[in-house]
Design a protein around this motif. Sequence first.
Motif, PDB file in Angstrom:
ATOM      1  N   THR A  31      27.749 -43.055  42.350  1.00 35.23           N
ATOM      2  CA  THR A  31      28.416 -44.163  43.037  1.00 35.23           C
ATOM      3  C   THR A  31      28.065 -45.503  42.398  1.00 35.23           C
ATOM      4  O   THR A  31      27.129 -45.606  41.595  1.00 35.23           O
TER       5      THR A  31
ATOM      6  N   VAL B 241      26.608 -47.859  43.775  1.00 35.46           N
ATOM      7  CA  VAL B 241      25.312 -48.338  44.265  1.00 35.46           C
ATOM      8  C   VAL B 241      24.236 -48.151  43.207  1.00 35.46           C
ATOM      9  O   VAL B 241      23.387 -49.030  42.992  1.00 35.46           O
ATOM     10  N   ASP B 242      24.290 -47.029  42.502  1.00 32.20           N
ATOM     11  CA  ASP B 242      23.256 -46.702  41.528  1.00 32.20           C
ATOM     12  C   ASP B 242      23.650 -47.025  40.090  1.00 32.20           C
ATOM     13  O   ASP B 242      22.775 -47.132  39.230  1.00 32.20           O
TER      14      ASP B 242
ATOM     15  N   ASP C  34      30.618 -49.585  38.756  1.00 29.41           N
ATOM     16  CA  ASP C  34      30.987 -50.800  39.483  1.00 29.41           C
ATOM     17  C   ASP C  34      31.881 -51.680  38.615  1.00 29.41           C
ATOM     18  O   ASP C  34      32.929 -52.165  39.062  1.00 29.41           O
TER      19      ASP C  34
ATOM     20  N   GLY D  22      30.643 -54.637  43.496  1.00 26.46           N
ATOM     21  CA  GLY D  22      29.686 -54.128  44.474  1.00 26.46           C
ATOM     22  C   GLY D  22      30.281 -53.610  45.755  1.00 26.46           C
ATOM     23  O   GLY D  22      29.545 -53.334  46.709  1.00 26.46           O
TER      24      GLY D  22
ATOM     25  N   ASP E  25      33.062 -50.644  47.332  1.00 22.16           N
ATOM     26  CA  ASP E  25      33.879 -49.480  46.978  1.00 22.16           C
ATOM     27  C   ASP E  25      34.104 -48.598  48.194  1.00 22.16           C
ATOM     28  O   ASP E  25      33.206 -48.421  49.029  1.00 22.16           O
TER      29      ASP E  25
ATOM     30  N   TYR F  31      30.844 -48.217  50.422  1.00 24.50           N
ATOM     31  CA  TYR F  31      29.640 -48.687  49.762  1.00 24.50           C
ATOM     32  C   TYR F  31      29.725 -50.191  49.543  1.00 24.50           C
ATOM     33  O   TYR F  31      30.781 -50.721  49.201  1.00 24.50           O
ATOM     34  N   GLU F  32      28.611 -50.880  49.738  1.00 15.65           N
ATOM     35  CA  GLU F  32      28.516 -52.287  49.363  1.00 15.65           C
ATOM     36  C   GLU F  32      27.068 -52.634  49.094  1.00 15.65           C
ATOM     37  O   GLU F  32      26.178 -52.339  49.898  1.00 15.65           O
ATOM     38  N   ILE F  33      26.848 -53.244  47.942  1.00 15.63           N
ATOM     39  CA  ILE F  33      25.499 -53.692  47.595  1.00 15.63           C
ATOM     40  C   ILE F  33      25.340 -55.141  48.050  1.00 15.63           C
ATOM     41  O   ILE F  33      26.317 -55.823  48.345  1.00 15.63           O
ATOM     42  N   ASP F  34      24.101 -55.612  48.141  1.00 16.55           N
ATOM     43  CA  ASP F  34      23.895 -56.976  48.640  1.00 16.55           C
ATOM     44  C   ASP F  34      24.270 -58.002  47.573  1.00 16.55           C
ATOM     45  O   ASP F  34      24.382 -57.693  46.381  1.00 16.55           O
TER      46      ASP F  34
ATOM     47  N   GLU G 240      22.119 -58.511  44.404  1.00 17.62           N
ATOM     48  CA  GLU G 240      22.298 -57.494  43.371  1.00 17.62           C
ATOM     49  C   GLU G 240      23.627 -57.689  42.642  1.00 17.62           C
ATOM     50  O   GLU G 240      23.718 -57.475  41.428  1.00 17.62           O
ATOM     51  N   LYS G 241      24.664 -58.114  43.361  1.00 17.05           N
ATOM     52  CA  LYS G 241      25.944 -58.408  42.702  1.00 17.05           C
ATOM     53  C   LYS G 241      25.750 -59.487  41.634  1.00 17.05           C
ATOM     54  O   LYS G 241      26.227 -59.357  40.503  1.00 17.05           O
TER      55      LYS G 241
END
Length: 293
Positions: free
Chosen positions: A81, A83-84, A89, A164, A166, A174-177, A180-181
């Motif tokens: 994904t 995220v990793d 992304d 970030g 999806d 999924y969403e990263i903070d 991190e973006k």
Amino acid sequence: MRPKGLAITIIFEAESANYGESIGNVASLKKMSRGKGDQYTYISRQALRHNVVEQLGERLAPVKAEGSGDKKVVQFESDATIVDYPELDFFGYLKTEKGGNGKKRSAKVRISNAVSLEPFRGDLDFLTNKGLADRINSNMNIAQAEIHRSYYRYTITIDLDQIGIDSPVPEENYEIDHKEKARRIEKLLDTVSLLYRDIRGRREDLKPLFAIGGVYDIKNPIFSNTVELKDGMLQVNQIKSVMYKGIKENTKCGLVMGKFINENEIKAELNAVNMPEFIESLKKDVRDYYEGN
């Protein structure tokens, strides 16, 4: 999050950096024709993407082979994904599933072909293996390769509000903070600022000699069709002619001194700064955008 796009058009200088199919014993550069038949070499977007992913310094997404025989397809693992893996992304994926619709993500970082700004004139390099053949008193093999040294132009366009995030299927989100973006985009800009390409025993330097762009309310590759060279001079007025309201105020320009005849005009009219300062300024704009959301 309000829609924002980051667009950068870059000029670099390189030699014979992307070959296509060979014709007989002649290795042919990738090229296209324009106007009255002038040929221009190019480095494909796939090649540039490969170099960016390779040099990004992030974990590569795992892949697998699906199918059998001639129908076997190499694709990303179904459980990989965004995220990793920043690679997924940035550049998206397509994961097919037998009996299902699969999962897909469109690219959020789009890279154009890098097209030469000077025409190809048919120069050839004569290649032999004489050094090795002489060791065994054998006849040498002979081949030829097209060669072309030129300035090249390409554009990177990034959907900042889509990085970030999806949702490949309804039950997966999924969403990263934001921190991190921002880190991922900053890492991408650092990679592009010192990009290189290994080809045929050479390491070609693809770092920007001129770059223009910024963070905008639109996601258009604004300067893609306006950055041109003529007799070693950057066509500044052509660039300025697309600076609509909302673009001019947010545009930044980077320049490596001593490469273009009209560098004083570039600095005066486009407010050009040195390239490290340009990259750091873009990174700050990216951080400000994510911190403000």
